[in-house]
Design a protein around this motif. Structure first.
Motif, PDB file in Angstrom:
ATOM      1  N   VAL A   1      16.665   1.628  66.403  1.00  0.00           N
ATOM      2  CA  VAL A   1      15.658   0.717  66.557  1.00  0.00           C
ATOM      3  C   VAL A   1      14.452   0.976  67.415  1.00  0.00           C
ATOM      4  N   ALA A   2      13.504   0.390  67.368  1.00  0.00           N
ATOM      5  CA  ALA A   2      12.538   0.569  68.392  1.00  0.00           C
ATOM      6  C   ALA A   2      11.727  -0.559  68.759  1.00  0.00           C
ATOM      7  N   ALA A   3      11.565  -1.049  69.971  1.00  0.00           N
ATOM      8  CA  ALA A   3      10.655  -2.130  70.296  1.00  0.00           C
ATOM      9  C   ALA A   3       9.268  -1.740  70.220  1.00  0.00           C
ATOM     10  N   GLU A   4       8.497  -2.739  69.858  1.00  0.00           N
ATOM     11  CA  GLU A   4       7.177  -2.454  69.876  1.00  0.00           C
ATOM     12  C   GLU A   4       6.469  -3.729  70.701  1.00  0.00           C
ATOM     13  N   GLN A   5       5.718  -3.353  71.708  1.00  0.00           N
ATOM     14  CA  GLN A   5       5.152  -4.082  72.671  1.00  0.00           C
ATOM     15  C   GLN A   5       4.478  -5.579  72.010  1.00  0.00           C
ATOM     16  N   GLY A   6       5.062  -6.562  72.304  1.00  0.00           N
ATOM     17  CA  GLY A   6       4.516  -7.974  71.783  1.00  0.00           C
ATOM     18  C   GLY A   6       4.839  -8.336  70.380  1.00  0.00           C
ATOM     19  N   ARG A   7       5.678  -7.309  69.785  1.00  0.00           N
ATOM     20  CA  ARG A   7       5.909  -7.554  68.158  1.00  0.00           C
ATOM     21  C   ARG A   7       7.458  -7.771  67.940  1.00  0.00           C
ATOM     22  N   GLY A   8       8.364  -7.254  68.676  1.00  0.00           N
ATOM     23  CA  GLY A   8       9.683  -7.395  68.431  1.00  0.00           C
ATOM     24  C   GLY A   8      10.304  -6.167  68.274  1.00  0.00           C
TER      25      GLY A   8
ATOM     26  N   ASN B   1      15.092  -0.140  57.081  1.00  0.00           N
ATOM     27  CA  ASN B   1      13.897   0.495  57.674  1.00  0.00           C
ATOM     28  C   ASN B   1      12.461  -0.286  57.729  1.00  0.00           C
ATOM     29  N   GLY B   2      12.064  -0.573  58.940  1.00  0.00           N
ATOM     30  CA  GLY B   2      10.879  -1.378  59.108  1.00  0.00           C
ATOM     31  C   GLY B   2      11.205  -2.863  59.353  1.00  0.00           C
ATOM     32  N   ASP B   3      12.388  -3.400  59.159  1.00  0.00           N
ATOM     33  CA  ASP B   3      12.560  -4.747  59.050  1.00  0.00           C
ATOM     34  C   ASP B   3      12.677  -5.152  60.850  1.00  0.00           C
ATOM     35  N   ARG B   4      12.247  -6.276  61.003  1.00  0.00           N
ATOM     36  CA  ARG B   4      12.255  -6.857  62.426  1.00  0.00           C
ATOM     37  C   ARG B   4      13.585  -7.642  62.756  1.00  0.00           C
TER      38      ARG B   4
ATOM     39  N   GLU C   1      15.501 -12.030  70.641  1.00  0.00           N
ATOM     40  CA  GLU C   1      16.736 -12.043  71.411  1.00  0.00           C
ATOM     41  C   GLU C   1      17.519 -13.367  71.596  1.00  0.00           C
ATOM     42  N   ALA C   2      16.672 -14.234  71.471  1.00  0.00           N
ATOM     43  CA  ALA C   2      17.291 -15.881  71.394  1.00  0.00           C
ATOM     44  C   ALA C   2      18.121 -15.969  70.379  1.00  0.00           C
ATOM     45  N   ILE C   3      17.931 -15.516  69.200  1.00  0.00           N
ATOM     46  CA  ILE C   3      18.868 -15.716  67.953  1.00  0.00           C
ATOM     47  C   ILE C   3      20.199 -14.829  68.141  1.00  0.00           C
ATOM     48  N   LEU C   4      19.717 -13.475  68.527  1.00  0.00           N
ATOM     49  CA  LEU C   4      21.041 -12.801  68.748  1.00  0.00           C
ATOM     50  C   LEU C   4      22.015 -13.232  70.043  1.00  0.00           C
ATOM     51  N   SER C   5      21.367 -13.566  70.996  1.00  0.00           N
ATOM     52  CA  SER C   5      22.041 -14.230  71.925  1.00  0.00           C
ATOM     53  C   SER C   5      22.974 -15.459  71.594  1.00  0.00           C
TER      54      SER C   5
END
Lengths: 241, 241
Positions: free
Chosen positions: A66-73, A32-35, A39-43
């Motif tokens: 998961v949740a996307a946070e604008q500009g943070r990942g 929980n909380g990990d970034r 996308e580049a690495i997952l690709s």
């Protein structure tokens, strides 16, 4: 768009990516909380294009994993799966006490049926004997956790459906028949993909996995009182023996 | 070929057809020896072309669930799933006695690891403490039924790996450490898709579902002796509590 070459055993690449990330979370590699990796690495890791990775992340976001946070990942927002105890005297509400706030069961319907071979055997009836069937969905904090179908011997409980509609709780209905105590005699556990109806009623993404339990409860004299087929979303809870 | 429009939630249509037929078999709508509906009927039922239906049937045939008979049709060849009991003193061989002929466990390897948080907690160790890790696959009549990884406290069992290599059975190795009896303290059960390695080792079709059990065994004094992560193909067995 997803293309044929992305498919392995009928499972699309975006789904396998989502599965792999879910496994990392369940396995504790991500908490929980990990970034998440970019996308580049997952690709690169999954030999997938960005579109495919984004689709996987969108599904995980829809599930609240998961949740996307604008500009943070994108960050892990894993509500730890609930633990549902399977014991001699497990009741849905007691079993999840302390793990969730509001617990409730919504009755979907009831009808009189003729027992098939499986139900007859479980309830010590003859195939074709009349049984009461009760359908419901149980939720914790508004999130569906179980889709259950319960069969009871009609002869002993002719108006069970009317009573459960009024009293809501199985425990209360059994008490109204002077069955103060009942216990789990046996539980069989299997797993499979959710079908279309289950997917809808449990609010799942298509292709979700269900833990399926078949349970027989008996009264104090050992007589079977109910046979229940419960389907639990594997991504939301685990069973604890 | 499979096309995009056949895909629902990342699950190809042929896989969903195979799942539906498997459900009919598991649910008792189709039993051993029954003839499946014709390809034409299945095509209509699932709004699928013949090629897609044939692919689903080929997968079921590969799994041994159905068999095509030249000129007669496709028949259910369902070996009933085995029932694997989870109890206080369950041993793999005893649990399946009477349900299968030859039972065996193949050791895949062993190594010394540092306990992660999950393993440490289960074995009442500190994170990073040394543990012995044993990997194996258990089979019944040559069919893989379980892929298990077991961790044990290194301090208490420094040469467990050498002894299991020689004695083969966990019961025998524990006995060699003067642990005549050990019992199941807790079991957690979840389900997920098999990963690539599990798919291969268990001889599954990609996308197969695993029942996953995490179990802690304790000795007569209540001390944890092992933590085991076992993965069972849901299509081959069910767990019985």
């Amino acid at each position: 768009m997803t293309s044929d070459k992305d498919e392995l055993g009928g499972i699309a690449l975006w789904r396998r990516i989502a599965d792999a990330i879910r496994l990392d979370i369940i396995g504790g590699k991500l908490t929980n909380g990990d970034r998440l990796p970019t996308e580049a690495i997952l690709s690169e890791r999954f030999s997938a294009n960005r579109h495919t990775v984004r689709r996987a992340l969108a599904v995980l976001a829809d599930e609240g994993v998961v949740a996307a946070e604008q500009g943070r990942g994108t960050f892990v927002r894993s509500a730890r799966r609930l633990s549902y105890p399977i014991g001699k005297r497990t009741r849905f509400s007691e079993g999840l006490a302390g793990q969730a706030g509001t617990l409730g069961t919504q009755l979907l319907g009831h009808r009189i049926e003729n027992a098939n071979a499986t139900i007859a055997k479980a309830l010590k009836l003859k195939t074709g004997d009349k049984v009461v069937r009760i359908d419901g969905v149980s939720s914790a904090d508004g999130r569906p956790l179980s889709r259950a179908t319960t069969w009871l011997p009609y002869r002993r409980f002719p108006d069970f459906a009317e009573r459960i509609t009024q009293l809501q709780r199985f425990t209360a209905v059994f008490a109204s028949y002077d069955i103060a105590d009942y216990a789990r005699a046996s539980t069989r556990i299997s797993a499979r993909h959710a079908d279309v109806e289950e997917t809808k009623l449990l609010g799942l993404a298509p292709g979700a996995i269900l833990l399926v339990s078949e349970a027989v409860d008996i009264d104090a004299t050992g007589e079977p009182v109910s046979y229940a087929l419960s389907r639990f979303p594997a991504e939301r809870l685990e069973l604890v023996v």
